[in-house]
Scaffold this motif. Sequence first.
Motif, mmCIF file in Angstrom:
data_model
loop_
_atom_site.group_PDB
_atom_site.id
_atom_site.type_symbol
_atom_site.label_atom_id
_atom_site.label_comp_id
_atom_site.label_asym_id
_atom_site.label_seq_id
_atom_site.Cartn_x
_atom_site.Cartn_y
_atom_site.Cartn_z
ATOM 1 N N LYS A 76 -6.161 -20.280 -0.839
ATOM 2 C CA LYS A 76 -5.499 -20.634 -2.092
ATOM 3 C C LYS A 76 -5.536 -19.451 -3.070
ATOM 4 C CE LYS A 76 -5.349 -24.333 -5.431
ATOM 5 N NZ LYS A 76 -5.537 -24.135 -6.758
ATOM 6 N N PRO A 77 -4.381 -19.103 -3.640
ATOM 7 C CA PRO A 77 -4.362 -17.986 -4.610
ATOM 8 C C PRO A 77 -4.907 -18.441 -5.973
ATOM 9 C CG PRO A 77 -2.188 -18.943 -4.439
ATOM 10 C CD PRO A 77 -3.043 -19.657 -3.426
ATOM 11 N N LYS A 78 -5.325 -17.476 -6.765
ATOM 12 C CA LYS A 78 -5.716 -17.754 -8.160
ATOM 13 C C LYS A 78 -4.463 -18.040 -8.982
ATOM 14 C CE LYS A 78 -9.690 -14.700 -8.015
ATOM 15 N NZ LYS A 78 -10.229 -13.422 -8.447
ATOM 16 N N GLY A 79 -3.377 -17.357 -8.641
ATOM 17 C CA GLY A 79 -2.096 -17.536 -9.320
ATOM 18 C C GLY A 79 -1.046 -17.895 -8.297
ATOM 19 N N ARG A 80 -0.286 -16.894 -7.875
ATOM 20 C CA ARG A 80 0.701 -17.077 -6.812
ATOM 21 C C ARG A 80 0.762 -15.788 -6.005
ATOM 22 N NH1 ARG A 80 5.536 -18.992 -7.499
ATOM 23 N NH2 ARG A 80 4.817 -20.401 -9.045
ATOM 24 N N PHE A 81 1.074 -15.946 -4.723
ATOM 25 C CA PHE A 81 1.155 -14.774 -3.862
ATOM 26 C C PHE A 81 2.513 -14.103 -3.986
ATOM 27 C CE2 PHE A 81 -2.213 -16.915 -1.227
ATOM 28 C CZ PHE A 81 -3.192 -15.969 -1.460
ATOM 29 N N ALA A 82 2.486 -12.788 -4.013
ATOM 30 C CA ALA A 82 3.694 -11.971 -3.976
ATOM 31 C C ALA A 82 3.482 -10.930 -2.881
ATOM 32 C CB ALA A 82 3.937 -11.279 -5.305
ATOM 33 N N VAL A 83 4.522 -10.654 -2.136
ATOM 34 C CA VAL A 83 4.465 -9.622 -1.103
ATOM 35 C C VAL A 83 5.430 -8.522 -1.511
ATOM 36 C CG1 VAL A 83 4.906 -9.080 1.319
ATOM 37 C CG2 VAL A 83 3.909 -11.297 0.703
ATOM 38 N N ILE A 84 4.891 -7.307 -1.615
ATOM 39 C CA ILE A 84 5.766 -6.167 -1.896
ATOM 40 C C ILE A 84 5.795 -5.280 -0.654
ATOM 41 C CG2 ILE A 84 5.474 -6.256 -4.394
ATOM 42 C CD1 ILE A 84 3.585 -3.873 -4.210
ATOM 43 N N THR A 85 6.974 -4.831 -0.302
ATOM 44 C CA THR A 85 7.150 -3.943 0.849
ATOM 45 C C THR A 85 7.348 -2.532 0.311
ATOM 46 O OG1 THR A 85 8.179 -5.729 2.097
ATOM 47 C CG2 THR A 85 8.505 -3.482 2.932
ATOM 48 N N LEU A 86 6.487 -1.631 0.764
ATOM 49 C CA LEU A 86 6.516 -0.244 0.305
ATOM 50 C C LEU A 86 6.666 0.692 1.489
ATOM 51 C CD1 LEU A 86 3.451 -0.339 -2.133
ATOM 52 C CD2 LEU A 86 5.862 -0.716 -2.687
ATOM 53 N N GLU A 87 7.384 1.779 1.261
ATOM 54 C CA GLU A 87 7.424 2.877 2.219
ATOM 55 C C GLU A 87 6.725 4.052 1.552
ATOM 56 O OE1 GLU A 87 10.526 5.987 4.297
ATOM 57 O OE2 GLU A 87 11.289 4.061 3.635
ATOM 58 N N VAL A 88 5.665 4.528 2.177
ATOM 59 C CA VAL A 88 4.881 5.636 1.630
ATOM 60 C C VAL A 88 5.072 6.841 2.536
ATOM 61 C CG1 VAL A 88 2.589 6.419 0.927
ATOM 62 C CG2 VAL A 88 3.186 3.993 0.712
ATOM 63 N N THR A 89 5.437 7.980 1.949
ATOM 64 C CA THR A 89 5.700 9.204 2.696
ATOM 65 C C THR A 89 4.979 10.370 2.036
ATOM 66 O OG1 THR A 89 7.905 8.391 3.254
ATOM 67 C CG2 THR A 89 7.524 10.752 3.557
ATOM 68 N N ASN A 90 4.337 11.189 2.840
ATOM 69 C CA ASN A 90 3.703 12.399 2.318
ATOM 70 C C ASN A 90 4.732 13.521 2.383
ATOM 71 O OD1 ASN A 90 2.308 14.762 1.811
ATOM 72 N ND2 ASN A 90 0.466 14.090 2.874
ATOM 73 N N ASN A 91 5.257 13.914 1.229
ATOM 74 C CA ASN A 91 6.234 15.005 1.137
ATOM 75 C C ASN A 91 5.581 16.343 0.845
ATOM 76 O OD1 ASN A 91 8.445 13.322 1.549
ATOM 77 N ND2 ASN A 91 8.545 12.784 -0.605
ATOM 78 N N GLY A 92 4.272 16.345 0.750
ATOM 79 C CA GLY A 92 3.560 17.564 0.392
ATOM 80 C C GLY A 92 3.103 18.353 1.594
ATOM 81 N N SER A 93 2.281 19.342 1.333
ATOM 82 C CA SER A 93 1.771 20.206 2.395
ATOM 83 C C SER A 93 0.284 19.968 2.650
ATOM 84 C CB SER A 93 2.005 21.676 2.020
ATOM 85 O OG SER A 93 1.361 21.967 0.801
ATOM 86 N N ARG A 94 -0.279 18.939 1.997
ATOM 87 C CA ARG A 94 -1.694 18.605 2.177
ATOM 88 C C ARG A 94 -1.820 17.105 2.428
ATOM 89 N NH1 ARG A 94 -4.651 22.149 -2.510
ATOM 90 N NH2 ARG A 94 -3.568 24.061 -2.011
ATOM 91 N N ASP A 95 -2.943 16.717 3.019
ATOM 92 C CA ASP A 95 -3.200 15.297 3.233
ATOM 93 C C ASP A 95 -3.295 14.588 1.885
ATOM 94 O OD1 ASP A 95 -3.344 15.880 5.895
ATOM 95 O OD2 ASP A 95 -5.478 15.444 6.123
ATOM 96 N N GLY A 96 -2.808 13.352 1.850
ATOM 97 C CA GLY A 96 -2.872 12.554 0.630
ATOM 98 C C GLY A 96 -3.091 11.091 0.968
ATOM 99 N N ALA A 97 -3.826 10.385 0.129
ATOM 100 C CA ALA A 97 -4.174 8.995 0.399
ATOM 101 C C ALA A 97 -3.424 8.040 -0.522
ATOM 102 C CB ALA A 97 -5.671 8.794 0.226
ATOM 103 N N PHE A 98 -3.108 6.860 0.023
ATOM 104 C CA PHE A 98 -2.549 5.758 -0.752
ATOM 105 C C PHE A 98 -3.406 4.543 -0.415
ATOM 106 C CE2 PHE A 98 0.274 2.115 -1.413
ATOM 107 C CZ PHE A 98 0.737 2.383 -2.695
ATOM 108 N N HIS A 99 -4.168 4.071 -1.392
ATOM 109 C CA HIS A 99 -5.087 2.951 -1.191
ATOM 110 C C HIS A 99 -4.830 1.885 -2.260
ATOM 111 C CE1 HIS A 99 -7.203 5.235 1.817
ATOM 112 N NE2 HIS A 99 -7.476 6.193 0.959
ATOM 113 N N PRO A 100 -3.960 0.899 -1.969
ATOM 114 C CA PRO A 100 -3.619 -0.094 -2.983
ATOM 115 C C PRO A 100 -4.706 -1.127 -3.262
ATOM 116 C CG PRO A 100 -2.504 -0.605 -0.936
ATOM 117 C CD PRO A 100 -3.187 0.731 -0.746
ATOM 118 N N TYR A 101 -5.576 -1.400 -2.311
ATOM 119 C CA TYR A 101 -6.553 -2.475 -2.471
ATOM 120 C C TYR A 101 -7.627 -2.094 -3.486
ATOM 121 C CZ TYR A 101 -3.906 -3.803 1.516
ATOM 122 O OH TYR A 101 -2.854 -4.096 2.327
ATOM 123 N N GLY A 102 -7.649 -2.837 -4.571
ATOM 124 C CA GLY A 102 -8.581 -2.559 -5.651
ATOM 125 C C GLY A 102 -8.012 -1.621 -6.700
ATOM 126 N N PHE A 103 -6.805 -1.097 -6.477
ATOM 127 C CA PHE A 103 -6.238 -0.120 -7.393
ATOM 128 C C PHE A 103 -4.872 -0.529 -7.943
ATOM 129 C CE2 PHE A 103 -9.198 2.181 -4.692
ATOM 130 C CZ PHE A 103 -10.017 2.741 -5.653
#
Length: 170
Positions: A76-103
């Motif tokens: 059971k959600p606290k409010g309501r569930f929403a699902v977002i679909t994201l495409e994440v791409t590293n366009n740079g020349s170094r490793d990069g992180a995407f961490h949505p959980y908690g952020f």
Amino acid sequence: MAGCSSSTDANVDPPPSSVPKREKAAGPTQKKDKAPVLTVGKNASYDAASSTTRATLSVTFRAAKYVTASEISAGKPKGRFAVITLEVTNNGSRDGAFHPYGFMKWEGGDRVAQGVATLYSTGTQSVDSTYHPGESVTGDVVLDVPRKGGTVSYYDGTGTASLTFVMPAK
């Protein structure tokens, strides 16, 4: 001695080396750049922070929908569930992180910002990863938002939002 003052340097500027330079204020008083605001179908890039380097990540906001707990096999959600679909791409020349959980935080109307990312999954690939240059993943993030609408901001540990997603009102 007429016309003498007690200091002969009274009207003379001090040498440049003794004048302290004014530096721009740092921290909260300095003007911050606003995070790119994404609506469904739009993308934006930002500099992803890591412990030693910055990498340029591009995020495309592919879709957003509100779902029931049974549709994603969740509790059971606290409010309501929403699902977002994201495409994440590293366009740079170094490793990069995407961490949505908690952020990710939802804001809307008179409600205070609150964390909304959950660990529930829809079965798609996880976008929560470290991306090597050129790598790309499309997947869902399940959110537990107080209500429809508002915005969800992603914080990459920099203190200010890196990206803001406009949630659909319906």
